[in-house]
Design an enzyme around this catalytic site. Structure first.
Site, PDB file in Angstrom:
ATOM      1  N   GLU A 114      -3.805   2.119  -1.802  1.00 15.65           N
ATOM      2  CA  GLU A 114      -3.706   3.562  -2.487  1.00 15.65           C
ATOM      3  C   GLU A 114      -4.686   4.686  -2.221  1.00 15.65           C
ATOM      4  O   GLU A 114      -5.564   4.718  -3.097  1.00 15.65           O
ATOM      5  CB  GLU A 114      -2.555   3.908  -4.257  1.00 15.65           C
ATOM      6  CG  GLU A 114      -1.560   2.243  -4.140  1.00 15.65           C
ATOM      7  CD  GLU A 114      -0.477   2.538  -5.628  1.00 15.65           C
ATOM      8  OE1 GLU A 114      -0.370   3.236  -6.365  1.00 15.65           O
ATOM      9  OE2 GLU A 114       0.073   1.340  -5.675  1.00 15.65           O
TER      10      GLU A 114
ATOM     11  N   SER B  24       0.533  -1.124  -0.397  1.00 13.05           N
ATOM     12  CA  SER B  24       0.091  -0.037   0.254  1.00 13.05           C
ATOM     13  C   SER B  24       0.993   1.508  -0.029  1.00 13.05           C
ATOM     14  O   SER B  24       1.586   1.314   0.322  1.00 13.05           O
ATOM     15  CB  SER B  24      -0.754  -0.273   1.245  1.00 13.05           C
ATOM     16  OG  SER B  24      -1.813  -1.122   0.986  1.00 13.05           O
TER      17      SER B  24
ATOM     18  N   SER C 198      -2.651  -3.382  -3.090  1.00 14.81           N
ATOM     19  CA  SER C 198      -1.906  -2.057  -2.507  1.00 14.81           C
ATOM     20  C   SER C 198      -2.951  -1.117  -2.299  1.00 14.81           C
ATOM     21  O   SER C 198      -3.206  -0.292  -3.882  1.00 14.81           O
ATOM     22  CB  SER C 198      -0.923  -2.183  -3.686  1.00 14.81           C
ATOM     23  OG  SER C 198      -0.347  -0.619  -3.357  1.00 14.81           O
TER      24      SER C 198
END
Lengths: 349, 349, 349, 349
Positions: free
Chosen positions: B273, B233, B271
């Site tokens: 984000e 992340s 991830s």
């Protein structure tokens, strides 16, 4: 259980209800409460269990929709991205989201030893309304352990009204709280159920509509309440056993607002309105080794499900009010029960 | 402070930096860390203070953007709806969001006695990455009190690398953590600053690019790391003193992903984000009695700000890596510092 | 066909391509062009046919994503809501969207007599970039009939570069246009293809990157072009034969921006960047009588598809440039082909 | 003009109307119609002019919101991104969006010689509903020239009901079309106006509510209409002279759905529901040389504006119905006017 709106002879909409007319008519769904009622503390925790087993290992297809984002709910971003729900849904007061997140994380770590060690982390879903009119919300009396307590006490039969997270909530300047209803839906030759559960805490008294009747005007004339700056919110949890993609479930969420609006409110500025929907039909394994096979209901039947959502949400809001007793909270603040005013609007219904 | 990427002779982009080349080049912004480093516990808290005074009473115009929603950050929904930030931004590990929310709520109740009594509640912003590769994340060692500690220790000069929330983070299978950078922007005859701070925890080693050079391939050849399922992340906090509407700030947030991508990653499935941007230029009073007067920068100059965001974010990611030492965490897991491999890519830059 | 980027020895990424390395490696996809090249008129129409048969009666699961909304594309709202594509995707210049909509509606009315009489209407998808630097766009020379012509001429083998809608486009202040590429992806023991087609019209010369090499700087030094206010855009069409829900396809769309960014651009203010993705795997009947059975690929394999999208999009942009000849358009405006400058960057690749 | 709902003694809501109770109570707004009524052709064009002067050179701050995206409107993506409106808003039937786009582009090229030559292109906004029940929509009888004709005929006084784009529309299986209303709002010591204009084409008869009265049930009992698969839609245009950011205007758009729902509908599957709002208070220059100075109304007063939107939208829908005559269109299809049934619901109001 206290009388529900239907016990007053008011039938919302035209679709048939499920057998108990609650969200638990969707097989496997359970609801548990912890109520905290000590002097000026009027608050609590409500947990909606989406189904049997470990929801992290067998996730539910899900969706959410932010109708108005003046709210502090946690866990929605991942539902939006991945279209899955992997924990119970916990409801509480606005300032206790952190404690409930802690409690829900602890619960999930207990349920599944792989979380955070052999696999990734878990997306805990906690939603809230501000019960600060009745509850001394600054006291932060909800504790992480209450989450587990609510989850463990969950059952297919549950109280409505001023219980659990609903203990201190206000709706149309009367007493709000937890309400629930369900509808039966036929699609593609099969019978499905749509259930709703609301945590109601929104609206101005004069706007209240009961099945088309401007009940709020009458009650307002009788009570002349102080006109407070509205700080309300409403959380709507929708469950169905119909097979649906997250795209379809998101469209259900959007119709929750129609049910709310039918009770008279207009999505006020300060009203954090959020809907979460999940399907119990098809579980998504955490591990990719086995495949998901999905035969979603046809979009051609979407309107049947939309109407079910609208009716169940409208009825849930009304039930959250009539099932509540009047409550006196902090600083002498009082919220009366809608049940006290039935004579003012029943004649019109 | 350890060497930064610029100390290695690598200049990212073509715009001038601010004096310290950190987010604190935006006047009033401060950063504080609490690092928890005890055996297999490698985690912590980082607080970004957006400016002087009580942020609840004088809010910051703000925006956020979810690049990939596999994440558990809290507080973003209200930023999206109202376009304001009213607390510090707290960063921590994924399973400690609840504890940090609790801590941030307590801090804000302490700062402002009206919250939850004479006025509404507060929207606390806590973002996270999963440091579970190095950190025994199941131990839940972050406590609410760490939030206040991080806030009170905040300063315009702060450490980067494996500190605060960055202690246990991994980036491109090397050591990640906290990085920061800034750019000077001219618009409409005035000089502004754009600053970025990242909590980096994403990416596969082979993909790492350093200013166009495929550094990751070389390092991968040297290390042959186990190919792990990526669970990363990245959180990007953007600050500017330029007057902007929340619409404009949201567009800045979207360009944070460009800076990330320039370091080689491709917004992986796992991830989470997220970018948050705020402007220090014009504070929005909690009370409506006084008016906001806004003269936002022209959209015609948007590209200058976009480029500044891209360059500052890219440089922040690289700084988060070279400013980190190598760290050994739980179960013998080790993340090496990018600084150990400079000879493998410097020749190409 | 002119040389492609791979013919220059530049291999983008690490995944294998499909047999033709175009979007038509996805079985059933075809592409057709009408090029209008008369003096200062440099424009045209490109049609992407998603598959065999009547797309209105058997729709494609689809998704779209607006990376930057400075654009005038039509038909995206319904894709977002319903997750289906029911016409070919038509590309053209910005001011000719209306004419192409008219042409596409006429085509669909011809294909299906029930549209607008026995059943509902049709959602025609037309995307655009502004070719006004080379093309006298005010002349509005695209006619509705060109749409049908493009559709009828469609084939699995098609020209790239300055053809069809790409005739007048500019990319990094060099010649842009139509490019395409594909990647082979394995998931769950099966082999799938991801294909991309771009209409490229964005970017500032100095930013151009060719596989990590800062080619734009070198070319800029050689050409010293006037620095124009960027008015660019890029459309990315993604096709796959992998079974995916619209949620999954939307996530593919978001990774198109990564491929674009890898060529050096940063999602500029004036650059309308839009991606549309569809799956040929499972057709959705217009009539609800038959059911859809969907076994979508596992999200655990999402990264394979994301990487395929990124690589195919990046390569498509580069192909759109090297496959174009230099073009002189209105008012003596010239866009040179990237193919003319290979010696300036090949040594670095 | 035929009688409006207020002429029947029905006052929607509790806020005061503007002087004419139409969208043109917002200074500068004008509306023009071209009606095409030839045998089975029942369609047309309606243009809403947002204000004086060249809207491309002096843009309007604006926002839009897709309530349900089963629709084919064009131009919304750029409004969402840039928060500005730079053309009149044109309404027409679903299959004529292309022709109206062509017409609106031609009009704007005529108005401004710089578009597409010395500066960028223009974002033309065309919205639609499907009038195919009454209109032979496949005939494509709307021509680009009708757009200019509608714009040039625009005035602050305009017809409602079955005129312009409303000629062939159906609402609750009765006759729909164009309706409009306004409300006066006080904020910060100043007086503002909120105006709405709807193109109504949605709903099932049984659901129709007139100011809380279930009028549709009664009318349904009288008519027993064929229950058709709903193919409806509704476009809501909102105008205000209050200074607002696009974020604030977007929140107005979201409340348009409340007004619609109050007339009984539930955002049906096939109902493309879209709202666009603009403010006339502060024009944004196309050139960045001069600055915008904005003092937006306080969010604390948001509820006043929301309520105004809700009331004006609800009244607009009802006016669109009672101002329409009964119309017989293609294949003997007939839509009766709500005005014919007033005795069935007036007693309840």
């Amino acid at each position: 259980m206290t009388s529900r709106i239907r016990d007053l002879g008011i039938e919302i909409g035209r679709m048939p209800t499920g057998p108990e007319n609650t969200i638990c008519d969707v097989q496997g769904v359970k609801v548990g409460h912890v109520t905290i009622d000590e002097g000026s503390i009027k608050t609590g925790v409500t947990a909606v269990i989406p189904g049997e087993g470990n929801p992290f290992r067998e996730k539910f297809i899900a969706a959410c929709h932010v109708i108005n984002g003046f709210g502090k709910s946690a866990g929605l971003i991942q539902i939006e991205e991945l279209g899955t729900l992997e924990t119970p849904i916990v409801l509480t007061n606005t300032l206790s989201v952190g404690d409930c997140l802690r409690g829900l994380v602890q619960h999930m770590l207990h349920v599944d030893e792989g979380i955070g060690s052999s696999t990734g982390t878990v997306n805990s879903v906690v939603c809230e309304c501000n019960d600060g009119y009745l509850n001394d919300i600054r006291a932060l009396k909800v504790e992480p352990s209450h989450v587990r307590e609510a989850i463990e006490s969950a059952s297919a039969r549950f109280e409505m009204g001023d219980v659990g997270a609903g203990k201190g909530m206000s709706c149309y300047q009367l007493k709000g709280g937890i309400g629930s209803a369900s509808r039966a839906v036929e699609s593609g030759g099969k019978n499905y159920t749509v259930g709703a559960l609301v945590l109601s805490n929104f609206g101005e008294m004069e706007d209240l509509m009961v099945d088309g009747v401007k009940a709020g005007r009458e009650i307002h004339r009788a009570l002349y309440p102080e006109r407070l700056r509205e700080q309300g919110s409403v959380i709507v949890v929708l469950a169905t056993d119909a097979p649906m993609t997250s795209r379809q479930l998101k469209r259900l969420c959007k119709r929750a607002s129609v049910g709310i609006v039918r009770t008279g409110a207009y999505i006020g500025h300060g009203s954090g309105e959020i809907a979460i929907a999940f399907s119990t039909s098809c579980r998504v394994p955490h591990d990719s080794s086995c495949h998901v096979h999905l035969s979603p209901v046809s979009d051609d039947d979407a309107n049947r499900f939309f109407r079910a959502v609208v009716e169940a949400t409208e009825e849930s809001v009304l039930d959250s009010m009539v099932c509540s007793s009047s409550v006196e909270g902090r600083d002498g603040h009082i919220r009366r029960s809608l049940a006290d005013f039935t004579e003012l609007f029943l004649k019109g219904c």
